[in-house]
Enzyme design. Structure first.
Site, short mmCIF file in Angstrom:
data_model
loop_
_atom_site.label_atom_id
_atom_site.label_comp_id
_atom_site.label_asym_id
_atom_site.label_seq_id
_atom_site.Cartn_x
_atom_site.Cartn_y
_atom_site.Cartn_z
N ALA A 52 8.30 -11.07 12.14
CA ALA A 52 9.24 -10.38 11.25
C ALA A 52 10.02 -9.39 12.10
O ALA A 52 9.53 -8.94 13.16
CB ALA A 52 8.46 -9.68 10.15
N GLY A 94 4.95 -12.97 11.56
CA GLY A 94 5.55 -13.78 10.49
C GLY A 94 5.93 -15.18 10.94
O GLY A 94 6.00 -16.10 10.12
N GLU A 117 2.82 -17.11 10.70
CA GLU A 117 2.54 -17.29 9.27
C GLU A 117 3.43 -18.38 8.67
O GLU A 117 2.97 -19.17 7.84
CB GLU A 117 2.76 -15.96 8.54
N GLU A 168 0.10 -7.82 14.50
CA GLU A 168 0.52 -6.71 13.63
C GLU A 168 -0.27 -5.43 13.86
O GLU A 168 0.30 -4.33 13.84
CB GLU A 168 0.40 -7.12 12.15
N1 COA Z 1 11.59 -8.10 15.76
C1 COA Z 1 12.80 -7.67 16.17
N2 COA Z 1 13.33 -7.96 17.38
C2 COA Z 1 12.60 -8.74 18.19
C3 COA Z 1 11.33 -9.22 17.84
C4 COA Z 1 10.83 -8.88 16.56
N3 COA Z 1 9.66 -9.32 16.11
N4 COA Z 1 10.85 -9.95 18.86
C5 COA Z 1 11.79 -9.92 19.81
N5 COA Z 1 12.84 -9.20 19.43
C6 COA Z 1 14.09 -8.92 20.16
C7 COA Z 1 13.89 -7.85 21.23
O1 COA Z 1 13.96 -6.57 20.68
C8 COA Z 1 15.02 -8.18 22.16
O2 COA Z 1 16.21 -7.68 21.58
P1 COA Z 1 17.29 -6.90 22.53
O3 COA Z 1 17.67 -7.91 23.57
O4 COA Z 1 18.40 -6.56 21.59
O5 COA Z 1 16.56 -5.73 23.10
C9 COA Z 1 15.09 -9.69 22.09
O6 COA Z 1 14.48 -10.08 20.88
C10 COA Z 1 14.38 -10.39 23.24
O7 COA Z 1 13.05 -9.94 23.26
P2 COA Z 1 12.36 -9.24 24.54
O8 COA Z 1 11.27 -8.36 24.04
O9 COA Z 1 13.39 -8.66 25.42
O10 COA Z 1 11.76 -10.54 25.25
P3 COA Z 1 10.48 -10.57 26.21
O11 COA Z 1 10.48 -11.91 26.84
O12 COA Z 1 10.45 -9.39 27.10
O13 COA Z 1 9.20 -10.46 25.23
C11 COA Z 1 7.89 -10.93 23.28
C12 COA Z 1 8.95 -11.46 24.29
C13 COA Z 1 7.76 -11.98 22.17
C14 COA Z 1 6.56 -10.73 23.97
C15 COA Z 1 8.40 -9.57 22.71
O14 COA Z 1 9.74 -9.74 22.26
C16 COA Z 1 7.57 -9.08 21.54
O15 COA Z 1 6.48 -8.58 21.73
N6 COA Z 1 8.11 -9.21 20.30
C17 COA Z 1 7.43 -8.70 19.12
C18 COA Z 1 6.32 -9.61 18.70
C19 COA Z 1 5.60 -9.06 17.49
O16 COA Z 1 4.94 -8.04 17.55
N7 COA Z 1 5.74 -9.76 16.36
C20 COA Z 1 5.10 -9.40 15.13
C21 COA Z 1 5.95 -8.51 14.33
S1 COA Z 1 5.11 -7.94 12.89
#
Ligand code: COA
Length: 256
Positions: free
Chosen positions: A67, A112, A115, A135
């Site tokens: 999400a 999400g 999910e 989460e």
């Molecule tokens: N919500 C909002 N934005 C997200 C996102 C999320 N769940 N997951 C990734 N993004 C965005 C990042 O903020 C980034 O945006 P930006 O370029 O404008 O800064 C873009 O997507 C690319 O992600 P980035 O984090 O730079 O890639 P990465 O390869 O370094 O890391 C992940 C990849 C998946 C490990 C990391 O993005 C992450 O931990 N995301 C969240 C995962 C999460 O906790 N999901 C559950 C949410 S309840």
């Protein structure tokens, strides 16, 4: 076949639909717009003349990275409830599709996104797939039905371990746990094999598959009905009376 949406794309090949979450700059994170569009698309897909549906994410890096954290951050309780309800409605709508569905997971399927994949009939994973419910690392809990669906698939103890730790699991572990049905080398093979898989089910009775799918999803209602049906039958009256009267029950041996 379905309306044009900004964050989704849709195509059909051999009566199999492919629905793509198209927000690759945010790793296909589910914001309110994506969720609303998914809800609209699923309403149309429910009556579409399809034999199967593939759900996947745009790009090579992620299926859905969860999400949208930035959008969730300012939500007050009431708004958070509405957000969770919307996400749950979408997952329920995937489950309610009358034909088989496969989530093709390439890269991250987190929060999400995991999910959403769990609400499809099957998950096909690419080698680089990463699953997780992280989460708790954000001070949140899964809110799109993930606690319940994961528990059904991997069992309660393992679901607790995955949810409490928030750890990521690889495609290999996902297969061992019964989360992923199969693993493929890359995204192209993943999508090709999913399309191919539907050749088997497409030859079977779609009416029977729809009914089987309905019954598989109705466990709780069936359980409730069966539970209620046996009340005040001879056996039920005898069994409960015997317990209260501290004697052995004498059942008639009849089946309802
Ligand atoms: N919500 C909002 N934005 C997200 C996102 C999320 N769940 N997951 C990734 N993004 C965005 C990042 O903020 C980034 O945006 P930006 O370029 O404008 O800064 C873009 O997507 C690319 O992600 P980035 O984090 O730079 O890639 P990465 O390869 O370094 O890391 C992940 C990849 C998946 C490990 C990391 O993005 C992450 O931990 N995301 C969240 C995962 C999460 O906790 N999901 C559950 C949410 S309840």
């Amino acid at each position: 076949m379905i309306s044009n949406f900004e964050t989704l794309s849709f195509s059909v090949s051999d009566d199999i639909g492919t629905l793509v979450i198209n927000r690759p700059d945010k790793l296909n994170a589910l914001n309110i717009q994506v969720l609303r569009e998914l809800k609209g698309a699923l309403t149309e897909l429910k009556t579409a003349p399809l034999k199967g549906l593939i759900l996947t994410g745009e790009g090579e890096k992620a299926f859905i990275a969860g999400a949208d954290i930035a959008e969730m951050k300012p939500l007050e309780t009431g708004e958070a409830l509405a957000f969770s309800e919307l996400g749950q409605l979408v997952t329920l709508a995937f489950e309610a599709l009358p034909y088989p569905t496969i989530a093709c997971v390439n890269g991250f399927a987190l929060g999400g996104g995991f999910e959403m994949a769990l609400s499809c009939d099957f998950i096909f994973a690419s080698k680089n797939a990463v699953f997780g419910l992280p989460e708790v690392k954000l001070g949140l809990i899964p809110g799109f039905g993930g606690t319940q669906r994961l528990m059904k698939i991997v069992g309660e103890r393992r679901a607790r371990e995955l949810i409490f730790s928030g750890r990521n699991i690889t495609s290999d572990e996902a297969k061992i746990l019964g989360i992923a049905l199969d693993i493929f080398a890359d995204k192209a093979q993943l999508l090709a094999e999913a399309q191919n898989w539907f050749k088997t089910t497409s030859k079977n009775s779609l009416m029977a598959i729809a009914k089987a799918k309905f019954v598989l999803g109705q466990g709780m209602i069936e359980e409730r009905k069966a539970f209620a049906d046996i009340f005040q039958t001879e056996d039920m009256i005898e069994g409960t009376s015997a317990f209260i009267e501290k004697r052995k029950a004498q059942f008639k041996g009849k089946i309802l």
